[in-house]
Motif scaffolding. Sequence first.
Motif, PDB file in Angstrom:
ATOM      1  N   ILE A 123       0.846  -1.193   0.000  1.00  0.00           N
ATOM      2  CA  ILE A 123       0.000   0.000   0.000  1.00  0.00           C
ATOM      3  C   ILE A 123       0.881   1.242   0.000  1.00  0.00           C
ATOM      4  N   LEU A 124       0.654   2.106  -0.972  1.00  0.00           N
ATOM      5  CA  LEU A 124       1.383   3.367  -1.062  1.00  0.00           C
ATOM      6  C   LEU A 124       0.410   4.484  -0.701  1.00  0.00           C
ATOM      7  N   VAL A 125       0.624   5.091   0.463  1.00  0.00           N
ATOM      8  CA  VAL A 125      -0.277   6.129   0.967  1.00  0.00           C
ATOM      9  C   VAL A 125       0.351   7.498   0.732  1.00  0.00           C
ATOM     10  N   GLU A 126      -0.439   8.403   0.157  1.00  0.00           N
ATOM     11  CA  GLU A 126       0.009   9.786  -0.021  1.00  0.00           C
ATOM     12  C   GLU A 126      -0.882  10.716   0.794  1.00  0.00           C
ATOM     13  N   PRO A 127      -0.388  11.260   1.911  1.00  0.00           N
ATOM     14  CA  PRO A 127      -1.152  12.261   2.656  1.00  0.00           C
ATOM     15  C   PRO A 127      -1.214  13.551   1.833  1.00  0.00           C
ATOM     16  N   ILE A 128      -2.409  14.109   1.673  1.00  0.00           N
ATOM     17  CA  ILE A 128      -2.587  15.224   0.737  1.00  0.00           C
ATOM     18  C   ILE A 128      -3.275  16.409   1.393  1.00  0.00           C
ATOM     19  N   GLY A 129      -2.723  17.581   1.112  1.00  0.00           N
ATOM     20  CA  GLY A 129      -3.411  18.853   1.316  1.00  0.00           C
ATOM     21  C   GLY A 129      -3.749  19.362  -0.080  1.00  0.00           C
ATOM     22  N   PHE A 138      -8.514  14.481  11.952  1.00  0.00           N
ATOM     23  CA  PHE A 138      -7.170  14.521  11.394  1.00  0.00           C
ATOM     24  C   PHE A 138      -6.690  15.939  11.104  1.00  0.00           C
ATOM     25  N   ILE A 139      -7.440  16.927  11.542  1.00  0.00           N
ATOM     26  CA  ILE A 139      -6.976  18.306  11.416  1.00  0.00           C
ATOM     27  C   ILE A 139      -6.132  18.618  12.640  1.00  0.00           C
ATOM     28  N   ASN A 140      -4.846  18.379  12.530  1.00  0.00           N
ATOM     29  CA  ASN A 140      -3.928  18.584  13.647  1.00  0.00           C
ATOM     30  C   ASN A 140      -2.504  18.715  13.127  1.00  0.00           C
ATOM     31  N   ASP A 141      -1.586  19.030  14.020  1.00  0.00           N
ATOM     32  CA  ASP A 141      -0.193  19.246  13.620  1.00  0.00           C
ATOM     33  C   ASP A 141       0.423  17.994  13.010  1.00  0.00           C
ATOM     34  N   ALA A 142       0.060  16.821  13.554  1.00  0.00           N
ATOM     35  CA  ALA A 142       0.635  15.576  13.039  1.00  0.00           C
ATOM     36  C   ALA A 142       0.295  15.397  11.566  1.00  0.00           C
ATOM     37  N   SER A 143      -0.963  15.659  11.204  1.00  0.00           N
ATOM     38  CA  SER A 143      -1.371  15.542   9.804  1.00  0.00           C
ATOM     39  C   SER A 143      -0.672  16.579   8.940  1.00  0.00           C
ATOM     40  N   TYR A 144      -0.648  17.811   9.422  1.00  0.00           N
ATOM     41  CA  TYR A 144      -0.025  18.900   8.658  1.00  0.00           C
ATOM     42  C   TYR A 144       1.436  18.584   8.363  1.00  0.00           C
ATOM     43  N   ASN A 145       2.114  17.975   9.323  1.00  0.00           N
ATOM     44  CA  ASN A 145       3.535  17.668   9.172  1.00  0.00           C
ATOM     45  C   ASN A 145       3.798  16.438   8.305  1.00  0.00           C
ATOM     46  N   MET A 146       2.745  15.765   7.855  1.00  0.00           N
ATOM     47  CA  MET A 146       2.907  14.600   6.970  1.00  0.00           C
ATOM     48  C   MET A 146       2.825  14.982   5.487  1.00  0.00           C
ATOM     49  N   ILE A 147       2.608  16.238   5.196  1.00  0.00           N
ATOM     50  CA  ILE A 147       2.381  16.684   3.817  1.00  0.00           C
ATOM     51  C   ILE A 147       3.562  17.524   3.365  1.00  0.00           C
ATOM     52  N   PRO A 148       4.098  17.304   2.162  1.00  0.00           N
ATOM     53  CA  PRO A 148       3.738  16.281   1.178  1.00  0.00           C
ATOM     54  C   PRO A 148       4.587  15.018   1.351  1.00  0.00           C
ATOM     55  N   TYR A 193       1.073  -5.133   6.576  1.00  0.00           N
ATOM     56  CA  TYR A 193       0.447  -3.916   7.088  1.00  0.00           C
ATOM     57  C   TYR A 193       1.367  -3.167   8.060  1.00  0.00           C
ATOM     58  N   VAL A 194       2.665  -3.239   7.770  1.00  0.00           N
ATOM     59  CA  VAL A 194       3.678  -2.540   8.564  1.00  0.00           C
ATOM     60  C   VAL A 194       4.228  -1.382   7.738  1.00  0.00           C
ATOM     61  N   LEU A 195       4.365  -0.216   8.362  1.00  0.00           N
ATOM     62  CA  LEU A 195       4.929   0.950   7.686  1.00  0.00           C
ATOM     63  C   LEU A 195       6.432   0.762   7.537  1.00  0.00           C
ATOM     64  N   ARG A 196       6.868   0.488   6.315  1.00  0.00           N
ATOM     65  CA  ARG A 196       8.273   0.146   6.062  1.00  0.00           C
ATOM     66  C   ARG A 196       9.123   1.347   5.681  1.00  0.00           C
ATOM     67  N   SER A 197       8.529   2.361   5.070  1.00  0.00           N
ATOM     68  CA  SER A 197       9.298   3.526   4.643  1.00  0.00           C
ATOM     69  C   SER A 197       8.393   4.743   4.691  1.00  0.00           C
ATOM     70  N   ASP A 198       8.963   5.882   5.128  1.00  0.00           N
ATOM     71  CA  ASP A 198       8.166   7.093   5.328  1.00  0.00           C
ATOM     72  C   ASP A 198       8.922   8.297   4.780  1.00  0.00           C
ATOM     73  N   SER A 199       8.465   8.773   3.622  1.00  0.00           N
ATOM     74  CA  SER A 199       9.093   9.955   3.025  1.00  0.00           C
ATOM     75  C   SER A 199       8.174  11.167   3.122  1.00  0.00           C
ATOM     76  N   SER A 200       7.235  11.129   4.064  1.00  0.00           N
ATOM     77  CA  SER A 200       6.256  12.205   4.157  1.00  0.00           C
ATOM     78  C   SER A 200       6.776  13.368   4.993  1.00  0.00           C
ATOM     79  N   GLY A 201       6.266  14.568   4.662  1.00  0.00           N
ATOM     80  CA  GLY A 201       6.592  15.758   5.440  1.00  0.00           C
ATOM     81  C   GLY A 201       7.840  16.470   4.954  1.00  0.00           C
ATOM     82  N   HIS A 202       8.108  17.609   5.578  1.00  0.00           N
ATOM     83  CA  HIS A 202       9.269  18.416   5.182  1.00  0.00           C
ATOM     84  C   HIS A 202      10.577  17.872   5.744  1.00  0.00           C
TER      85      HIS A 202
END
Length: 210
Positions: free
Chosen positions: A68-74, A164-174, A183-192
């Motif tokens: 699963i490739l998840v893209e958190p989006i604003g 999900f309107i919180n700092d944690a979500s905001y910091n996951m974009i883009p 179902y394990v998070l193996r890699s995380d390239s989200s956020g600044h």
Amino acid sequence: MAIRWRLLGIMLGGLFLLSLANSCTFAQKPSQYKLFWPPQLNGFYPELELMSSTGKKVKLSSFAGKVILVEPIGMSCPACQAFAGASKKGGFQGVNPQPGIPSIDELLTQQGVSPSDSRLVKVQLILYSPSLNAPSLEQAQAWSRHFGFGQRPNEVILIGDARFINDASYNMIPGFQLIDKSYVLRSDSSGHNPKNDLYRELLPMVKKIL
């Protein structure tokens, strides 16, 4: 005395196997995953049950067993729009996409992965509307039509709500998060300040774990 130690060893071995069996049973039951936020690298991804752009509730864990490739989006994020394909399809609601960023489909193709591979599920997790509120179904559907995302069987748009309107979500974009078949998070390239580099770590891992 030797017999007693041998019996004790057998009992301890049995307890270990029982513990292992229980842990494996848990891993095979994604319905037991809990909602927590934000996702933690190398841990089970949180259980998300959200409205999709089709108007139906979808559990993210229902895709366990696939990559699963998840893209958190604003929706107003220039980089998010670029990853969605805005360089060719134009920006959504007048946003100028960030230059020099290919679409995720192009990036996957460069890695030798077909964007329509049935072993891969691409999820756009829309967390913020253009006005930085929780997105509506209508806004998510407009986004889907603009970029043509959600037309393939392995593409899903999930719509975040007020939780999900919180700092944690905001910091996951883009960026992107990669969940393996367990179902394990193996890699995380989200956020600044991503934990993993998108180009050198996350994208090459997609093909390895398919």
